[in-house]
Design a protein around this motif. Sequence first.
Motif, mmCIF file in Angstrom:
data_model
loop_
_atom_site.group_PDB
_atom_site.id
_atom_site.type_symbol
_atom_site.label_atom_id
_atom_site.label_comp_id
_atom_site.label_asym_id
_atom_site.label_seq_id
_atom_site.Cartn_x
_atom_site.Cartn_y
_atom_site.Cartn_z
ATOM 1 N N SER A 156 0.831 -1.206 0.000
ATOM 2 C CA SER A 156 0.000 0.000 0.000
ATOM 3 C C SER A 156 0.867 1.258 0.000
ATOM 4 N N GLN A 157 1.972 1.217 0.738
ATOM 5 C CA GLN A 157 2.866 2.378 0.761
ATOM 6 C C GLN A 157 3.423 2.677 -0.625
ATOM 7 N N MET A 158 3.610 1.623 -1.418
ATOM 8 C CA MET A 158 4.167 1.807 -2.755
ATOM 9 C C MET A 158 3.101 2.054 -3.807
ATOM 10 N N GLU A 159 1.963 1.356 -3.696
ATOM 11 C CA GLU A 159 1.009 1.320 -4.799
ATOM 12 C C GLU A 159 -0.382 1.863 -4.478
ATOM 13 N N ARG A 160 -0.686 2.099 -3.193
ATOM 14 C CA ARG A 160 -2.043 2.529 -2.836
ATOM 15 C C ARG A 160 -1.996 3.759 -1.938
ATOM 16 N N ARG A 161 -1.235 4.742 -2.309
ATOM 17 C CA ARG A 161 -1.115 5.927 -1.477
ATOM 18 C C ARG A 161 -2.462 6.621 -1.285
ATOM 19 N N SER A 162 -3.384 6.384 -2.204
ATOM 20 C CA SER A 162 -4.709 7.027 -2.090
ATOM 21 C C SER A 162 -5.492 6.545 -0.878
ATOM 22 N N LEU A 163 -5.083 5.391 -0.290
ATOM 23 C CA LEU A 163 -5.786 4.896 0.893
ATOM 24 C C LEU A 163 -5.491 5.739 2.135
ATOM 25 N N TYR A 164 -4.329 6.370 2.165
ATOM 26 C CA TYR A 164 -3.911 7.060 3.383
ATOM 27 C C TYR A 164 -4.844 8.198 3.792
ATOM 28 N N PRO A 165 -5.226 9.092 2.889
ATOM 29 C CA PRO A 165 -6.152 10.161 3.314
ATOM 30 C C PRO A 165 -7.469 9.625 3.856
ATOM 31 N N THR A 166 -7.954 8.531 3.281
ATOM 32 C CA THR A 166 -9.205 7.942 3.762
ATOM 33 C C THR A 166 -9.060 7.451 5.191
ATOM 34 N N VAL A 167 -7.979 6.720 5.468
ATOM 35 C CA VAL A 167 -7.776 6.189 6.816
ATOM 36 C C VAL A 167 -7.551 7.322 7.812
ATOM 37 N N TYR A 168 -6.786 8.339 7.431
ATOM 38 C CA TYR A 168 -6.607 9.503 8.306
ATOM 39 C C TYR A 168 -7.954 10.131 8.641
ATOM 40 N N ASP A 169 -8.820 10.294 7.645
ATOM 41 C CA ASP A 169 -10.130 10.902 7.881
ATOM 42 C C ASP A 169 -10.981 10.050 8.815
ATOM 43 N N TRP A 170 -10.945 8.741 8.638
ATOM 44 C CA TRP A 170 -11.711 7.851 9.524
ATOM 45 C C TRP A 170 -11.238 8.002 10.966
ATOM 46 N N ILE A 171 -9.925 8.021 11.167
ATOM 47 C CA ILE A 171 -9.391 8.150 12.529
ATOM 48 C C ILE A 171 -9.730 9.523 13.104
ATOM 49 N N ARG A 172 -9.542 10.554 12.318
ATOM 50 C CA ARG A 172 -9.759 11.919 12.793
ATOM 51 C C ARG A 172 -11.206 12.156 13.209
ATOM 52 N N SER A 173 -12.136 11.379 12.676
ATOM 53 C CA SER A 173 -13.549 11.594 12.984
ATOM 54 C C SER A 173 -13.983 10.930 14.293
ATOM 55 N N GLN A 174 -13.088 10.175 14.950
ATOM 56 C CA GLN A 174 -13.452 9.507 16.201
ATOM 57 C C GLN A 174 -13.237 10.442 17.387
ATOM 58 N N SER A 175 -13.811 10.063 18.518
ATOM 59 C CA SER A 175 -13.706 10.914 19.710
ATOM 60 C C SER A 175 -12.558 10.454 20.593
ATOM 61 N N PRO A 176 -11.845 11.381 21.226
ATOM 62 C CA PRO A 176 -10.774 10.994 22.150
ATOM 63 C C PRO A 176 -11.268 10.076 23.270
ATOM 64 N N SER A 177 -12.459 10.304 23.752
ATOM 65 C CA SER A 177 -12.965 9.463 24.841
ATOM 66 C C SER A 177 -13.127 8.021 24.386
ATOM 67 N N ALA A 178 -13.585 7.800 23.146
ATOM 68 C CA ALA A 178 -13.720 6.435 22.630
ATOM 69 C C ALA A 178 -12.365 5.781 22.444
ATOM 70 N N VAL A 179 -11.398 6.538 21.933
ATOM 71 C CA VAL A 179 -10.062 5.993 21.701
ATOM 72 C C VAL A 179 -9.416 5.591 23.028
ATOM 73 N N ALA A 180 -9.536 6.432 24.039
ATOM 74 C CA ALA A 180 -8.977 6.102 25.351
ATOM 75 C C ALA A 180 -9.687 4.890 25.949
ATOM 76 N N TRP A 181 -11.007 4.859 25.831
ATOM 77 C CA TRP A 181 -11.792 3.728 26.333
ATOM 78 C C TRP A 181 -11.334 2.423 25.685
ATOM 79 N N ALA A 182 -11.187 2.434 24.361
ATOM 80 C CA ALA A 182 -10.834 1.221 23.630
ATOM 81 C C ALA A 182 -9.433 0.736 23.999
#
Length: 264
Positions: A156-182
């Motif tokens: 993916s690092q070599m051939e699927r760089r387009s996946l990175y912005p999607t994953v960053y957006d998914w993570i960024r949309s979560q709440s700190p309280s949920a991340v700490a809980w998990a």
Amino acid sequence: MTPSTLATHVLHDGAGVPLVLLHGFPLDHRMWNPVVAELPPGLRVVAVDLPGFGHSDLGQLPPTLEAAADAVHAALRAAGEGNGAVVGMSMGGYVALALAERHPEIVQGLGLVDTKSTADTDEARAGRLAAARTVADSQTLDAVMGMPDKLLGPTSQMERRSLYPTVYDWIRSQSPSAVAWAQRAMAARPDRTDVLHRFPGPVAVVVGAEDSITPIDEAKHMVDAASDATLHVVANAAHLSTIEEPAAVAHALAALQERVVAQL
């Protein structure tokens, strides 16, 4: 205590034994969309956002995977969903095993994707608890924003760089309280290999060949523990095989659903 209210999402409105999908950390049900797009028509597919993630409330749920499993069970029953093949990726796999232990009547098959049945090492547990403290104290997601580099593999690092912005957006949309809980919940989990020993239904273990977080040895450990398990190694994928090679993961999950139906 305020209960956790989990959101369920019908990703494919088919019939028969449903696939119940539980996402990984620190994501939500959207990580399953590429897999669902590759599944054969006619399957019913339901995804659940785990406590605090996506559209789910965290409430005052104690930070344990047992509590998460109970909340998933309650959400599925409240949504009128029947028993199904429960599929969990990474953290979702930990919850799936807890669900099989605590509510075995609802789990007719198990799909374990890029996950493991063993507990954390002392070092990993300490790291999770430190990350939880950092996120809770700062109320930011800075401590986990580097995770895409660990979740996605060399291909993916070599051939699927387009996946990175999607994953960053998914993570960024979560709440700190949920991340700490998990992080605290995952740190507290026991070894559940014995659940696989006792589980009577079919099991599909799926692992990316490039997965360094839950590597192939952990997948083989689960296959060896279960009485009716298949191993699917996904080439050119790492820990996020569901978006790196979704067609291969979909093939494994469709086969699991067929095995469940055949045993009814």
